[in-house]
Design an enzyme around this catalytic site. Structure first.
Site, short mmCIF file in Angstrom:
data_model
loop_
_atom_site.label_atom_id
_atom_site.label_comp_id
_atom_site.label_asym_id
_atom_site.label_seq_id
_atom_site.Cartn_x
_atom_site.Cartn_y
_atom_site.Cartn_z
N THR A 1 0.88 -1.18 0.00
CA THR A 1 0.00 0.00 0.00
C THR A 1 0.91 1.22 0.00
OG1 THR A 1 -1.64 -1.17 1.31
CG2 THR A 1 -1.82 1.23 1.23
N LYS B 1 -7.61 1.64 -3.18
CA LYS B 1 -7.26 1.21 -1.81
C LYS B 1 -7.36 2.40 -0.83
CE LYS B 1 -5.07 -0.99 1.57
NZ LYS B 1 -5.53 -2.15 2.26
N LYS C 1 -1.52 5.17 8.62
CA LYS C 1 -0.72 5.25 7.38
C LYS C 1 -1.64 5.47 6.17
CE LYS C 1 1.71 2.37 4.10
NZ LYS C 1 2.14 1.05 3.67
P1 NAD Z 1 5.97 -5.94 7.33
O1 NAD Z 1 6.74 -4.83 7.95
O2 NAD Z 1 5.58 -7.12 8.16
O3 NAD Z 1 6.78 -6.52 6.05
C1 NAD Z 1 7.52 -5.73 5.17
C2 NAD Z 1 8.81 -6.49 4.87
O4 NAD Z 1 9.56 -5.79 3.88
C3 NAD Z 1 9.72 -6.61 6.11
O5 NAD Z 1 9.95 -7.99 6.38
C4 NAD Z 1 11.00 -5.88 5.69
O6 NAD Z 1 12.19 -6.46 6.21
C5 NAD Z 1 10.93 -6.00 4.18
N1 NAD Z 1 11.73 -5.03 3.46
C6 NAD Z 1 11.80 -3.67 3.62
N2 NAD Z 1 12.64 -3.12 2.71
C7 NAD Z 1 13.12 -4.15 1.95
C8 NAD Z 1 14.02 -4.23 0.86
N3 NAD Z 1 14.62 -3.14 0.37
N4 NAD Z 1 14.28 -5.43 0.33
C9 NAD Z 1 13.70 -6.56 0.84
N5 NAD Z 1 12.83 -6.55 1.88
C10 NAD Z 1 12.54 -5.36 2.43
O7 NAD Z 1 4.68 -5.28 6.67
P2 NAD Z 1 3.33 -6.02 6.19
O8 NAD Z 1 2.34 -6.00 7.30
O9 NAD Z 1 3.70 -7.29 5.52
O10 NAD Z 1 2.82 -4.96 5.09
C11 NAD Z 1 3.39 -4.88 3.79
C12 NAD Z 1 2.54 -3.93 2.97
O11 NAD Z 1 1.20 -4.40 2.93
C13 NAD Z 1 2.47 -2.50 3.54
O12 NAD Z 1 2.52 -1.60 2.48
C14 NAD Z 1 1.12 -2.47 4.26
O13 NAD Z 1 0.57 -1.17 4.35
C15 NAD Z 1 0.30 -3.38 3.36
N6 NAD Z 1 -0.85 -4.01 4.02
C16 NAD Z 1 -0.73 -4.59 5.25
C17 NAD Z 1 -1.83 -5.19 5.85
C18 NAD Z 1 -1.73 -5.83 7.22
O14 NAD Z 1 -2.78 -6.16 7.79
N7 NAD Z 1 -0.53 -6.08 7.74
C19 NAD Z 1 -3.08 -5.19 5.18
C20 NAD Z 1 -3.17 -4.63 3.90
C21 NAD Z 1 -2.04 -4.05 3.33
#
Ligand code: NAD
Length: 295
Positions: free
Chosen positions: A93, A168, A243
């Site tokens: 997102t 979204k 966010k």
């Molecule tokens: P998270 O922090 O658990 O996972 C993100 C991952 O990206 C981390 O493991 C981090 O180490 C990795 N990362 C960051 N920079 C990197 C890079 N340069 N190379 C490789 N890996 C890298 O976050 P999440 O909860 O999995 O969310 C991910 C996305 O999904 C976000 O944009 C969030 O807004 C969206 N989202 C989350 C949810 C939810 O309920 N958690 C729901 C809908 C959307």
């Protein structure tokens, strides 16, 4: 079977990559966090030591990263790593501007690309029941749909580049506003001596009906599966709601759109986070609304 590189194996990306493996795809995964890579390998993802190693030979690259800056940075690096024609899909997102920047980079690489953010949270990611909101060309959508179907149950083509992120952001602005509205109604009902169940029974079958009430009810009792019954353990964390509301406000300001309720919802969630509640479910905002009542 498609050779897929999955970048970002966190709370969402880890289970999404696992579902691609279950569907028979070959998935090479990379994350900066060793713990995330380790749990993904337990689900059958092949660990890569670098972005370059993960995307070598990939026919499709999927990113699931925290913010727009991470997506633009990774997609910039992809320019020297992927071959022309590789399908690039971002499921994070992010702000609409970053999504369009990523599409621009894909255009320079001659790669079809999609912005495909999701709704459904970690439960939907694990169950493979996410909703994907997709932006990009018809050709890119046709190529990406079968891959997204391994991770979700509803795949909606919203329009051209950035349209998925736009959908979204608008959806989650409705969600943030409606949760505050439902929470306020329960607080007023408490002051009026009306039981939670009575308000729920009426509003859930009347014109006040909405998802924040019927699926995610912010008081314990009427909807046993809502986070309110589990001391507001997320679910969907308040920090993530903030966010998304901030992304909606950024988009509103860039397009000169007045969204007074969206702006106020962002302000309330900011105050909630500032007082140390960012890791609670976003429905826990009802506690702040109760506490700020004049006695
Ligand atoms: P998270 O922090 O658990 O996972 C993100 C991952 O990206 C981390 O493991 C981090 O180490 C990795 N990362 C960051 N920079 C990197 C890079 N340069 N190379 C490789 N890996 C890298 O976050 P999440 O909860 O999995 O969310 C991910 C996305 O999904 C976000 O944009 C969030 O807004 C969206 N989202 C989350 C949810 C939810 O309920 N958690 C729901 C809908 C959307």
């Amino acid at each position: 079977m498609t050779r897929i590189a999955f970048i970002g194996l966190g709370n969402m990306g880890g289970p999404m990559a696992a579902n691609l493996v279950k569907a028979g795809h070959s998935v090479s995964g990379f994350d900066l966090s060793e713990a995330s890579v380790k749990s993904a390998t337990e689900a059958g993802v092949t660990a890569a030591a670098s972005l370059a190693e993960a995307v070598r030979d990939a026919e499709c690259v999927i990113t699931m990263l925290p913010k727009g800056q991470h997506v633009v940075s990774v997609w910039t690096d992809l320019a020297t790593l992927v071959t022309e024609g590789t399908l690039l899909i971002d499921c994070s997102t992010v702000d609409v501007e970053s999504a369009k920047k990523a599409h621009g980079l894909a255009g320079i690489m001659n790669c079809p690309a999609l912005d495909a953010p999701v709704s459904g949270g970690t439960t939907g990611a694990a169950a493979g029941t996410l909703t994907f909101m997709v932006g990009g060309s018809d050709a890119a959508f046709t190529a990406g749909k079968p891959i997204l179907e391994a991770m979700g149950k509803k795949i909606v083509h919203c329009g051209g580049n950035g349209a998925g992120q736009a959908a979204k952001i608008c959806n989650n602005m409705i969600l943030g506003i409606s949760m505050i509205g439902v929470a306020e109604a329960f607080v007023l009902a408490e002051k009026l001596g009306l039981s939670h169940q009575a308000l729920f029974d009426v509003a859930s079958t009347s014109s006040g009906q909405c998802w924040s009430l019927t699926t995610y009810c912010p008081v314990p009792g009427p909807v046993p599966t809502s986070p309110a019954n589990n001391d507001y353990k997320p679910g969907f964390a308040a920090a993530l709601m903030l966010k998304d509301l901030m992304l909606s406000q950024e988009a509103a300001s860039q397009t000169g759109t007045r969204t007074p309720l969206g702006a106020h919802a962002a302000k309330l969630y900011k105050a909630f986070e500032n007082t140390g509640h960012g890791t609670e479910d976003f429905s826990a905002i009802i506690r702040m609304l109760r506490e700020t009542q004049a006695s």
